[in-house]
Enzyme design. Structure first.
Site, PDB file in Angstrom:
ATOM      1  N   GLU A 163       0.649  -1.290   0.211  1.00 26.20           N
ATOM      2  CA  GLU A 163      -0.154   0.021   0.045  1.00 26.20           C
ATOM      3  C   GLU A 163       0.847   1.463  -0.149  1.00 26.20           C
ATOM      4  O   GLU A 163       0.914   1.904   0.923  1.00 26.20           O
ATOM      5  CB  GLU A 163      -0.959   0.073   1.305  1.00 26.20           C
ATOM      6  CG  GLU A 163      -1.958  -1.232   1.294  1.00 26.20           C
ATOM      7  CD  GLU A 163      -2.742  -1.125   2.559  1.00 26.20           C
ATOM      8  OE1 GLU A 163      -2.639  -0.301   3.369  1.00 26.20           O
ATOM      9  OE2 GLU A 163      -3.682  -1.934   2.279  1.00 26.20           O
ATOM     10  N   GLU A 305      -5.687  -8.295   0.362  1.00 26.70           N
ATOM     11  CA  GLU A 305      -6.550  -8.124   1.347  1.00 26.70           C
ATOM     12  C   GLU A 305      -7.720  -7.823   1.059  1.00 26.70           C
ATOM     13  O   GLU A 305      -8.013  -6.920   0.116  1.00 26.70           O
ATOM     14  CB  GLU A 305      -5.866  -7.014   2.258  1.00 26.70           C
ATOM     15  CG  GLU A 305      -4.202  -6.786   2.719  1.00 26.70           C
ATOM     16  CD  GLU A 305      -3.956  -5.950   3.543  1.00 26.70           C
ATOM     17  OE1 GLU A 305      -4.871  -5.021   4.214  1.00 26.70           O
ATOM     18  OE2 GLU A 305      -2.501  -5.735   3.772  1.00 26.70           O
TER      19      GLU A 305
HETATM   20  O1  IFM Z   1      -4.291  -3.515   8.948  1.00 22.94           O
HETATM   21  C1  IFM Z   1      -3.992  -3.175   7.717  1.00 22.94           C
HETATM   22  C2  IFM Z   1      -2.919  -3.538   6.921  1.00 22.94           C
HETATM   23  O2  IFM Z   1      -1.677  -3.491   7.422  1.00 22.94           O
HETATM   24  C3  IFM Z   1      -2.927  -2.668   5.689  1.00 22.94           C
HETATM   25  N1  IFM Z   1      -4.297  -2.882   4.976  1.00 22.94           N
HETATM   26  C4  IFM Z   1      -5.399  -2.463   5.660  1.00 22.94           C
HETATM   27  C5  IFM Z   1      -5.465  -3.238   7.062  1.00 22.94           C
HETATM   28  C6  IFM Z   1      -6.630  -2.845   7.840  1.00 22.94           C
HETATM   29  O3  IFM Z   1      -6.604  -1.462   8.126  1.00 22.94           O
END
Ligand code: IFM
Length: 389
Positions: A163, A305
């Site tokens: 990210e 994710e």
């Molecule tokens: O916990 C985070 C992760 O580290 C990165 N993506 C979003 C998740 C939830 O906020």
């Protein structure tokens, strides 16, 4: 049950589709004291992470749970501050640790996805200017290639950066993550440094291990609008800036796209939607639209994710089902998706929220380190086993 495949002969997801969950080093491992987040916690600017879920010592037990839940893939990250605790000095024993993690996955038939950098930075790197330093891409690429040279036979999928825009905005725009800066011009500069860092790391990795597949885990938001011209324009610009500009820059230097997805943003009248414990709207269709938008890159896509903070576990099952329905729709429309990784396997350290938010398929008691499988994990397991939503 959705109408996307309602009987067992109607398998939407091909055999071999990758299903699993994700974690990141600082959020679960425990005992990391040599990075910018642990430093910031010492002066009270972010919550203390401490022993976290002790995953560093309990990974075998945790992977047994993942296996019992039907997972055949797992994403985790390597902690840069463990591998390179001082500039240019590498710790082989930590490489051995992560080799054991990879072997533990592979002996269980679980395909590893390795993130090389997930938000936390070694103290020496930050003290010497972090990503503002001109040599940062070189230093980052050296770390990445060091790891892949040693572990590139134990895993196929590597992500350089998790990210990039979320990290750059938390750290340099919103200023609530280390180094707590609020400067639009710095944010833009850092974004472009991260693009260079990824490209250089990609090239170096490919020089030494051309067989591995390299990407980033890119956080994309579904921007949309009513039909007012200004709102349509705002949504178009934000989609280009947040979702596409980084991917466009690196498009010749990625073998797959890792997609992290949590949000939609509608320009115009807001919808009244159910919320997660993070106060984020639950809007599974967003994932479908984002996936369709990624089709033009003509790269294999894995959802690295998608997940919900839901302490009482009342909404997680339907959240997962809704999001996987969106994946199924996109797959039917020809988007080349090969995996879905739920965030997260375990409850963990949710950055500035500390341990208060519960994303886990598995609940963790931080006092006793006892693990308890949440009922929604079994809903996910059933979807995995049947290959239908
Ligand atoms: O916990 C985070 C992760 O580290 C990165 N993506 C979003 C998740 C939830 O906020």
């Amino acid at each position: 049950m959705s109408n996307l495949g309602t009987n067992s002969n109607d398998r939407i997801f091909p055999k071999g589709f990758l299903w699993g969950s994700a974690t990141a080093s600082f959020q679960v491992e425990g005992g990391i004291e040599n990075n910018d987040w642990s430093e910031a916690s010492k002066i009270g600017r972010v919550p203390v992470c401490g022993g976290a879920t002790d995953h560093y010592n309990r990974f075998e037990e945790d992977f047994d749970i993942a296996k019992s839940l039907g997972h055949n893939a797992h994403r985790f990250s390597i902690e840069w501050s463990r591998i390179e605790p001082e500039e240019g000095k590498f710790d082989e024993s930590e490489i051995e640790h992560y080799r054991s993690v990879l072997r533990a996955l592979r002996t269980r038939g679980i395909v590893p996805f390795v993130t090389l950098w997930h938000f936390t930075l070694p103290i020496w790197f930050v003290k010497n200017g972090g990503f503002e330093r001109r040599e940062a891409p070189e230093i980052f690429a050296r770390y990445c290639s060091y790891v892949v040279e040693r572990l590139g036979r134990d895993a196929e999928y590597f992500m350089t950066i998790n990210e990039p825009l979320v990290w750059a905005s938390g750290s340099f725009l919103r200023g609530n993550w280390p180094p707590f800066e609020k400067s639009f011009s710095k944010f833009i500069k850092i974004k472009s440094r991260l693009e260079s860092a990824h490209i250089l790391a990609y090239k170096r990795i490919k020089d030494i291990a051309p067989w591995v597949r390299v990407g980033v885990a890119k956080h994309n938001i579904y921007f949309w609008s009513d039909n007012k011209p200004w709102n349509m324009f705002a949504s178009f610009v934000m989609n280009w800036f947040w979702n596409e500009s980084f991917l466009n820059k690196i498009s010749n230097y990625q073998d797959f796209i890792g997609l992290n997805h949590y949000f939609h943003k509608k320009f115009g009248k807001a919808l009244n939607l159910p919320k997660t414990d993070m106060d984020w709207d639950i809007f599974p269709e967003g994932l479908y639209h984002i996936l369709l938008g990624l089709k033009k890159y003509e790269k294999p896509i894995v959802i690295t994710e998608s997940g919900i903070a839901d302490e009482k576990d009342l909404q997680r099952g339907e959240y997962i089902r809704g999001h996987i329905t969106s994946v199924a729709r996109a797959l039917k429309e020809g988007v080349p998706i090969f995996g879905f990784l739920y965030w997260s396997l375990l409850d963990n350290y949710e950055w500035s929220f500390g341990f208060t938010k519960k994303f886990g398929l598995v609940e963790v008691d931080y006092e006793t380190q006892e693990r308890k499988i949440r009922p929604s994990a079994l809903i996910y397991k059933e979807i995995i086993e049947r290959g239908v939503v």
